[in-house]
Design a protein around this motif. Structure first.
Motif, PDB file in Angstrom:
ATOM      1  N   ARG A 311      17.718  32.242  44.815  1.00  0.00           N
ATOM      2  CA  ARG A 311      18.705  33.311  44.628  1.00  0.00           C
ATOM      3  C   ARG A 311      18.124  34.649  45.100  1.00  0.00           C
ATOM      4  N   TRP A 312      16.823  34.860  44.830  1.00  0.00           N
ATOM      5  CA  TRP A 312      16.179  36.084  45.318  1.00  0.00           C
ATOM      6  C   TRP A 312      16.141  36.083  46.837  1.00  0.00           C
ATOM      7  N   LEU A 313      15.765  34.952  47.443  1.00  0.00           N
ATOM      8  CA  LEU A 313      15.674  34.877  48.904  1.00  0.00           C
ATOM      9  C   LEU A 313      17.042  35.083  49.541  1.00  0.00           C
ATOM     10  N   TYR A 314      18.082  34.496  48.947  1.00  0.00           N
ATOM     11  CA  TYR A 314      19.441  34.720  49.462  1.00  0.00           C
ATOM     12  C   TYR A 314      19.801  36.194  49.360  1.00  0.00           C
ATOM     13  N   GLY A 315      19.450  36.841  48.238  1.00  0.00           N
ATOM     14  CA  GLY A 315      19.758  38.263  48.082  1.00  0.00           C
ATOM     15  C   GLY A 315      19.094  39.101  49.154  1.00  0.00           C
ATOM     16  N   ALA A 316      17.811  38.803  49.440  1.00  0.00           N
ATOM     17  CA  ALA A 316      17.096  39.546  50.476  1.00  0.00           C
ATOM     18  C   ALA A 316      17.705  39.287  51.856  1.00  0.00           C
ATOM     19  N   ALA A 317      17.944  38.022  52.173  1.00  0.00           N
ATOM     20  CA  ALA A 317      18.475  37.664  53.489  1.00  0.00           C
ATOM     21  C   ALA A 317      19.867  38.239  53.711  1.00  0.00           C
ATOM     22  N   SER A 318      20.724  38.159  52.694  1.00  0.00           N
ATOM     23  CA  SER A 318      22.099  38.653  52.851  1.00  0.00           C
ATOM     24  C   SER A 318      22.135  40.174  52.976  1.00  0.00           C
ATOM     25  N   GLN A 319      21.216  40.866  52.280  1.00  0.00           N
ATOM     26  CA  GLN A 319      21.121  42.321  52.446  1.00  0.00           C
ATOM     27  C   GLN A 319      20.817  42.654  53.906  1.00  0.00           C
ATOM     28  N   ILE A 320      19.890  41.918  54.492  1.00  0.00           N
ATOM     29  CA  ILE A 320      19.496  42.171  55.877  1.00  0.00           C
ATOM     30  C   ILE A 320      20.626  41.809  56.833  1.00  0.00           C
ATOM     31  N   THR A 321      21.299  40.695  56.588  1.00  0.00           N
ATOM     32  CA  THR A 321      22.442  40.314  57.429  1.00  0.00           C
ATOM     33  C   THR A 321      23.505  41.394  57.405  1.00  0.00           C
ATOM     34  N   ASP A 322      23.808  41.909  56.222  1.00  0.00           N
ATOM     35  CA  ASP A 322      24.830  42.951  56.096  1.00  0.00           C
ATOM     36  C   ASP A 322      24.411  44.227  56.816  1.00  0.00           C
ATOM     37  N   MET A 323      23.170  44.652  56.619  1.00  0.00           N
ATOM     38  CA  MET A 323      22.710  45.892  57.252  1.00  0.00           C
ATOM     39  C   MET A 323      22.712  45.790  58.772  1.00  0.00           C
ATOM     40  N   ALA A 342      16.150  27.505  53.922  1.00  0.00           N
ATOM     41  CA  ALA A 342      15.247  27.314  52.784  1.00  0.00           C
ATOM     42  C   ALA A 342      16.024  27.343  51.467  1.00  0.00           C
ATOM     43  N   CYS A 343      16.997  28.232  51.375  1.00  0.00           N
ATOM     44  CA  CYS A 343      17.844  28.298  50.174  1.00  0.00           C
ATOM     45  C   CYS A 343      18.626  27.001  49.998  1.00  0.00           C
ATOM     46  N   ILE A 344      19.213  26.517  51.084  1.00  0.00           N
ATOM     47  CA  ILE A 344      20.030  25.307  51.037  1.00  0.00           C
ATOM     48  C   ILE A 344      19.181  24.093  50.664  1.00  0.00           C
ATOM     49  N   GLU A 345      17.948  24.059  51.133  1.00  0.00           N
ATOM     50  CA  GLU A 345      17.055  22.947  50.804  1.00  0.00           C
ATOM     51  C   GLU A 345      16.793  22.877  49.304  1.00  0.00           C
ATOM     52  N   LEU A 346      16.755  24.047  48.666  1.00  0.00           N
ATOM     53  CA  LEU A 346      16.511  24.096  47.222  1.00  0.00           C
ATOM     54  C   LEU A 346      17.794  23.878  46.414  1.00  0.00           C
ATOM     55  N   GLU A 347      18.928  24.366  46.953  1.00  0.00           N
ATOM     56  CA  GLU A 347      20.217  24.173  46.261  1.00  0.00           C
ATOM     57  C   GLU A 347      21.355  24.469  47.223  1.00  0.00           C
ATOM     58  N   GLU A 348      22.302  23.565  47.337  1.00  0.00           N
ATOM     59  CA  GLU A 348      23.469  23.799  48.180  1.00  0.00           C
ATOM     60  C   GLU A 348      24.429  24.723  47.435  1.00  0.00           C
ATOM     61  N   HIS A 349      24.860  25.777  48.122  1.00  0.00           N
ATOM     62  CA  HIS A 349      25.701  26.783  47.469  1.00  0.00           C
ATOM     63  C   HIS A 349      26.643  27.381  48.514  1.00  0.00           C
ATOM     64  N   PHE A 350      27.839  27.727  48.087  1.00  0.00           N
ATOM     65  CA  PHE A 350      28.832  28.315  48.995  1.00  0.00           C
ATOM     66  C   PHE A 350      28.266  29.509  49.744  1.00  0.00           C
ATOM     67  N   ASP A 351      27.631  30.440  49.018  1.00  0.00           N
ATOM     68  CA  ASP A 351      27.128  31.672  49.641  1.00  0.00           C
ATOM     69  C   ASP A 351      26.133  31.372  50.754  1.00  0.00           C
TER      70      ASP A 351
END
Length: 399
Positions: A311-323, A342-351
């Motif tokens: 969840r932390w890695l997704y937060g960091a990556a999505s911040q960068i994608t948005d910027m 890497a996020c998907i490997e740990l847990e599949e999630h819509f986001d």
């Protein structure tokens, strides 16, 4: 600088709405018509509301269909304002937009009955928020007249001066509020060694963490919350932005560390925003074009104190994608794909799949983008998520 032109992806849905109420607008196409509208407002002792739109602007159409037809908006505006509108890209509209320093569409400019511009609103504004803003302007302008008279006579005390600045700022007249705050800090605070409650109400919106007052200002959070009340988070946001801009302009990582260590604790209980101790570093590295350092920061955190925290890695990556949506830096995009994988490997999630699809799309990998969006669709749990994927897939298929 990138920080001034960051553009976020907006998904707009426009639905037809049929209601009886309607704001009574006068369409203005010439200078003579605008002068006549101003005179009519002055004669009627009404505030003047000027809506500047563009025919291609989606949010402008939403204002027409959802806001100006709202009964509460229509009733209040028709009673307290003379409302005019113009196409900002017509001959006269371009001149007017330039004079008013238009920032985007739609833009709404508000003038007092004596012709003084007292506020402006930029962008789509929901009905309830617009009514609140308009009432604040009407009520605030009455107070401003009283405060201004005392200010000009030199009879306004420190508390009244702070109230004056607060009212002007709440009305949306930021330029005037900035000017008054500068005078307050020069005239009232110059010889002080301690901050009064009134001082804190003023400096809260104009300081950064490099300011000499910061240590005292932040030393008593309970007092700070009591003094600022509902404006507490707004003030913290201003301090955050002021400090970030200064850190980027002066290339000062020490200020970023200070934001993470001293500012973040003051707001963590009041906000659900993603990790405010990490965000300043990510924004700093991005806006100073330190791409390698940015990637290294995220990678190192994910294998150390944030190990396997998807969840932390997704937060960091999505911040960068948005910027980075405007610039779509290839080095970052490719790294973002690694992070989402890497996020998907740990847990599949819509986001995770949705953002992965966005990055594939930016890289013009249409087949992979469709696959990721389709997977996101299968994981969607709300109608909003399903609609987001449907709209994006429709756009991709249309191409």
């Amino acid at each position: 600088m990138k920080i001034e032109s960051n553009i976020l992806l907006l998904l707009l849905f426009i639905a037809p709405l049929t209601v009886k109420s309607q704001v009574e607008f006068i369409e203005v196409e010439t200078l003579e018509q605008m002068k006549a509208a101003k005179k009519k407002a002055s004669d009627g002792m009404l505030m003047l509301f000027v809506d500047v739109y563009a025919t291609w602007c989606g949010p402008c159409k939403m204002m027409d269909s959802e806001v100006y037809t709202d009964p509460a908006v229509a009733d209040y505006m028709n009673a307290h304002y003379l409302s005019v509108r113009m196409d900002g890209e017509s001959d006269f509209g371009r001149i007017y937009a330039s004079e008013q320093q238009l920032e985007g569409y739609p833009s709404m400019f508000i003038f007092s009955d004596d012709g003084e511009r007292v506020s402006n609103i930029v962008g789509f504004t929901p009905a309830g928020e617009l009514v609140t803003n308009l009432k604040s302007v009407v009520d605030g302008h009455k107070k401003v007249k009283t405060y201004r008279a005392q200010y000009q006579k030199g009879t306004l005390d420190a508390e009244g001066f702070a109230d004056y600045i607060t009212v002007v700022r709440d009305m949306g007249n930021q330029e005037e509020a900035d000017r008054l705050a500068s005078e307050y800090m020069d005239q009232v605070m110059e010889a002080k060694s301690k901050l009064s409650d009134d001082d804190m109400r003023v400096v809260a919106f104009y300081m950064d963490l490099d300011d000499t007052w910061w240590e005292e200002f932040s030393s008593d959070p309970d007092r700070l919350r009591r003094i600022l009340g509902e404006d507490y988070m707004l003030a913290m946001e201003k301090i955050y932005n002021n400090t970030l801009v200064k850190a980027v302009d002066e290339d000062r990582i020490d200020l970023i560390s200070k934001m993470a260590n001293e500012l973040a604790p003051l707001v963590e209980l009041e906000t659900i925003s993603w990790d405010l101790r990490s965000l300043p570093f990510i924004q700093y590295y991005y806006y100073t074009n330190k791409t390698d350092e940015l990637i290294s920061y995220v990678d190192k955190r994910f294998v150390s104190d944030r190990k396997d925290d998807h969840r932390w890695l997704y937060g960091a990556a999505s911040q960068i994608t948005d910027m980075d949506q405007q610039y779509q830096t290839e080095q970052l995009l490719k790294k973002e794909l690694e992070w989402y994988a890497a996020c998907i490997e740990l847990e599949e999630h819509f986001d995770y799949y949705f953002y992965q699809g966005m990055v594939f799309f930016f890289l013009k990998e249409g087949v992979n983008a469709k696959e990721s969006f389709s997977k996101a669709e299968s994981l969607a749990s709300t109608q909003e998520e399903k609609a987001m994927v449907e709209q994006v897939l429709g756009y991709i298929n249309g191409q």
